[in-house]
Design an enzyme around this catalytic site. Structure first.
Site, PDB file in Angstrom:
ATOM      1  N   HIS A 553     -31.452 -33.174  36.508  1.00  0.00           N
ATOM      2  CA  HIS A 553     -31.008 -31.917  37.101  1.00  0.00           C
ATOM      3  C   HIS A 553     -32.191 -30.970  37.194  1.00  0.00           C
ATOM      4  O   HIS A 553     -33.287 -31.259  36.716  1.00  0.00           O
ATOM      5  CB  HIS A 553     -29.900 -31.296  36.254  1.00  0.00           C
ATOM      6  CG  HIS A 553     -30.370 -30.882  34.882  1.00  0.00           C
ATOM      7  ND1 HIS A 553     -30.588 -31.805  33.865  1.00  0.00           N
ATOM      8  CD2 HIS A 553     -30.696 -29.674  34.354  1.00  0.00           C
ATOM      9  CE1 HIS A 553     -31.014 -31.172  32.778  1.00  0.00           C
ATOM     10  NE2 HIS A 553     -31.097 -29.876  33.058  1.00  0.00           N
ATOM     11  N   ASP A 555     -33.002 -26.579  36.689  1.00  0.00           N
ATOM     12  CA  ASP A 555     -32.397 -25.508  35.903  1.00  0.00           C
ATOM     13  C   ASP A 555     -31.963 -24.288  36.705  1.00  0.00           C
ATOM     14  O   ASP A 555     -31.185 -23.483  36.194  1.00  0.00           O
ATOM     15  CB  ASP A 555     -33.358 -25.059  34.793  1.00  0.00           C
ATOM     16  CG  ASP A 555     -33.444 -26.069  33.661  1.00  0.00           C
ATOM     17  OD1 ASP A 555     -32.539 -26.914  33.567  1.00  0.00           O
ATOM     18  OD2 ASP A 555     -34.412 -26.025  32.887  1.00  0.00           O
ATOM     19  N   HIS A 625     -35.505 -32.923  35.892  1.00  0.00           N
ATOM     20  CA  HIS A 625     -35.750 -33.498  34.571  1.00  0.00           C
ATOM     21  C   HIS A 625     -34.441 -33.932  33.936  1.00  0.00           C
ATOM     22  O   HIS A 625     -33.357 -33.552  34.375  1.00  0.00           O
ATOM     23  CB  HIS A 625     -36.456 -32.482  33.661  1.00  0.00           C
ATOM     24  CG  HIS A 625     -35.680 -31.205  33.504  1.00  0.00           C
ATOM     25  ND1 HIS A 625     -35.729 -30.182  34.431  1.00  0.00           N
ATOM     26  CD2 HIS A 625     -34.831 -30.787  32.531  1.00  0.00           C
ATOM     27  CE1 HIS A 625     -34.942 -29.190  34.041  1.00  0.00           C
ATOM     28  NE2 HIS A 625     -34.378 -29.533  32.892  1.00  0.00           N
ATOM     29  N   ARG A 635     -31.450 -36.036  17.505  1.00  0.00           N
ATOM     30  CA  ARG A 635     -32.559 -35.357  18.190  1.00  0.00           C
ATOM     31  C   ARG A 635     -32.264 -33.862  18.201  1.00  0.00           C
ATOM     32  O   ARG A 635     -31.277 -33.420  18.779  1.00  0.00           O
ATOM     33  CB  ARG A 635     -32.672 -35.893  19.617  1.00  0.00           C
ATOM     34  CG  ARG A 635     -33.688 -35.218  20.533  1.00  0.00           C
ATOM     35  CD  ARG A 635     -33.435 -35.761  21.935  1.00  0.00           C
ATOM     36  NE  ARG A 635     -34.437 -35.432  22.920  1.00  0.00           N
ATOM     37  CZ  ARG A 635     -34.405 -34.369  23.718  1.00  0.00           C
ATOM     38  NH1 ARG A 635     -33.414 -33.496  23.607  1.00  0.00           N
ATOM     39  NH2 ARG A 635     -35.351 -34.182  24.624  1.00  0.00           N
TER      40      ARG A 635
END
Length: 684
Positions: A553, A555, A625, A635
């Site tokens: 996508h 931002d 990204h 994570r």
């Protein structure tokens, strides 16, 4: 109804609508079935996943069809006349309301049971249930059903690379046939049109004519249904109608303006394929364009003339079609008339535009007509062949949409000071194969990473920022998050060390200063959203997994991989200018951050997270990204978005600034605002 209409009649209708009891019919709400399916998925109960998800899809379709049928029936039973008598108008409105309540509740039960949250509605629009079905059927070894579910999901989510790979695997599996790859949510008018174009390209004009005519019938049917679904409650983003102080007629005007706008948008909706952001150019007129030439090819000149005249209703004076009309008239020796449905359709469209212009003036809202037919699409050549004959069904940007551009108007630069001595430059834009990208190490220390990760284990909540959705991006991971303000609140209450809460605040400011300085911005970079986030692989759901932790996508714009565009328009966060992700650990498997080309497939750079590493970049379509699947472990990172526009500063950050100042002043009277619900949607 005569002029002696009794007011008691109106009251009886109102009471009937309010007190109407539910019939024996009852349909299970699709949101309840959907949630049951999600819960069954996390239990590993794949049989019930399939049962509940199939039930949810069936219930969703039945609710939709019931609303359409009931509205059309009640509209026919209680028509408006030309009378200007106010009471007669409200009589029709109330009778329609009573009719709708009775009709709907007779079919599906109490309507309040079927009031569904916007989040669930969006999941169904995005075909998320089919993702769960694909996984469930795969576990149940029902590969034919899995292939169909995967195909259906992929049609609306073409950027989902892993689902595309799944489809290729299904094609090679024993027992899977080509006819298993069916789009279960296919729109009949689009399917018929696509098939007709293929026959046309093969010069099978007779077959093409049958399918184009079928496509027109299905289109006008879909248009009626789309408009019927606009008749429900409307959203008033600028007004709180609980506190609305305007007159009755102003309220009615506002409501019907919203209804007409919704109906007008059906033109765009019906021309937009699943998973696409833009409508197919010249969609409805193109049917008549193809038909006029196909009829000519089979010797039906009168029908060709009728279709050519129909096309000119949409594009008055279009030169190439006007020439065709003259040719057909000369060949026939007489004139004809356009399709009655096309005449009615275009006339209503013009009336809607007039009403919208009046309504927008009354509401103080600017309305722009836009190019709803998507341009003429006509093409002049010696054979006068209709436009679009390559069969590609291209969808193109409409005129109102803007190309993806980085929001800052200042010149794009990079390579400025890193502010802090410990921070190390690892890669610049060139090394990361893009523009406005940077990779830095040692932004924070090992001890700070450890402290922030411990903080995350205490303050983060499942689905924070996503209205409680535990797995907003993939059902194979659990997502948790917390804001700066919430963390400071926990610190103030003694639920976490205040030192740790302040560290989160200070680290995010450190990251902001580094990004602002490195990209050499001439104006202040403000926080747009700050989130302490963790993604955890769900045990038992990682076998043969090949989806992403977060799909590709951008931002601040809506990525459209097939068109190779990124539309800077809502619901994207168009005010975001720069983004950063500061990692807290690397002791997990998978989870690499990746940059891609705008096709969402070609990876241009990959970043392996580790403590203190930060990736920063401009937020536009130049930097698509995503995050690869986290297949083991957890994570954690600090996700940050920034804006150059002070009007879009993060509200919670401003409150956090006040809290920090109060703490520095040892003010124990700090008040906390518990009511904020800021939703970032697009996590890194």
């Amino acid at each position: 109804m005569d002029d002696n209409f009794a007011r008691g009649g109106l009251l009886s209708i109102v009471l009937r609508a309010v007190l109407l009891s539910s019939s024996f019919a009852s349909l299970e709400p699709y949101d309840l079935l959907y949630n049951n399916g999600v819960e069954a998925f996390y239990r590993g109960d794949y049989t019930n996943v399939a049962r509940y998800m199939e039930g949810a899809l069936s219930s969703y379709a039945e609710v939709r069809q019931t609303k359409v049928q009931c509205w059309l029936r009640c509209q026919e039973q209680h028509p408006f006349d030309t009378s200007s008598w106010d009471l007669r108008f409200f009589d029709v409105i109330l009778r329609r309301s009573s009719c709708l309540n009775e009709c709907i509740e007779n079919k599906i039960g109490t309507q309040s049971m079927h009031r569904v949250s916007e989040d669930v509605i969006q999941d169904f629009h995005r075909r998320i249930p089919y993702n769960y079905l694909q996984l469930a059927y795969q576990k149940l070894k029902q590969v034919d059903q899995a292939a169909g579910a995967a195909h259906t999901y992929f049609q609306a989510n073409p950027e989902h690379v892993e689902m595309g790979q799944n489809l290729e695997q299904y094609k090679d599996m024993e027992g899977v046939q080509e006819d298993h790859f069916v789009d279960r949510e296919a729109r009949p008018h689009q399917g018929a049109f696509s098939a007709a174009v293929k026959l046309y390209d093969q010069r099978d004009y007779k077959g093409a004519i049958l399918l184009f005519e079928q496509a027109l019938l299905e289109y006008y049917k879909a248009d009626v249904e789309c408009r019927a679904l606009c008749q429900g409650p409307q959203r008033f983003e600028e007004h709180d109608h609980v506190l609305y102080r305007y007159s009755l007629h102003e309220l009615i005007s506002d409501h019907f303006t919203q209804v007409v706008h919704c109906e007008h948008e059906c033109v765009r909706d019906l021309a937009t394929r699943p998973g696409r952001l833009s409508p197919m150019e010249n969609y409805l007129p193109l049917h008549y364009d193809y038909l006029q030439f196909a009829y000519f090819q089979v010797g039906k000149v009168e029908q060709a003339l009728k279709c050519a005249l129909s096309y000119l209703l949409f594009h008055e004076g279009e030169e190439f079609m006007a020439e065709n009309v003259e040719y057909y008239r000369e060949a026939l020796g007489f004139d004809s008339k356009p399709d009655k449905k096309a005449v009615w359709y275009v006339t209503r469209h013009k009336q809607e535009l007039e009403l919208l212009l009046i309504g927008s003036d009354n509401m103080g809202v600017e309305f722009t007509e836009g190019n709803y037919w998507g341009g003429t699409g006509g093409r002049e050549d010696s054979n006068r062949i209709p436009s679009g004959t390559d069969g590609g069904m291209e969808y193109v940007p409409i005129s109102e949409k803007k190309n993806n551009t980085v929001a800052p108007t200042q010149a794009l630069r990079e390579g400025g000071p890193l502010v802090y001595n410990s921070v190390q430059l690892v890669h610049n834009s060139a090394a990361l194969n893009g523009t406005q990208r940077v990779l830095l190490d040692d932004v924070i220390s090992m001890d700070e990473c450890s402290e922030l990760k411990n903080l995350a284990h205490t303050v983060t909540m499942a689905g924070d920022g996503y209205r409680g959705k535990m797995s907003p991006h993939t059902p194979n991971e659990r997502f948790e998050g917390a804001t700066v303000l919430k963390t400071l609140q926990y610190g103030y209450e003694g639920r976490v060390p205040l030192r740790s809460a302040r560290l989160f605040y200070d680290v995010s400011e450190r990251a902001r200063r580094v990004i602002e300085s490195y990209f050499m911005l001439n104006s202040t970079l403000h926080f747009s959203y700050t989130h302490l986030v963790c993604r955890t692989a769900i045990t038992g759901q990682q076998d043969h997994r090949n989806d992403l932790s977060h799909p590709i996508h951008a931002d601040n714009c809506l990525l459209d991989p097939e068109a190779n565009e990124c539309w800077k328009e809502p619901p994207a966060y168009t005010y975001r200018d720069y983004s950063a992700l500061l990692y807290l650990n690397g002791d997990f498997e998978g989870g690499e951050f990746i940059f891609t080309e705008m096709d969402a497939k070609t990876v241009t750079a990959s970043v392996k997270p580790r403590c203190g590493r930060m990736v920063g970049f401009s937020s536009g379509g130049e930097n698509p990204h995503g995050v690869r699947a986290v297949t083991r472990g957890q994570r954690c990172a600090v996700a940050l978005w920034f804006t150059l526009d002070p009007l879009f500063r993060e509200l919670e950050r401003l409150q956090a600034d006040e809290v920090m100042q109060a703490l520095d002043n040892q003010n124990s009277q700090t008040h906390w605002d518990q009511g904020l619900n800021i939703n970032p949607k697009d996590e890194l």
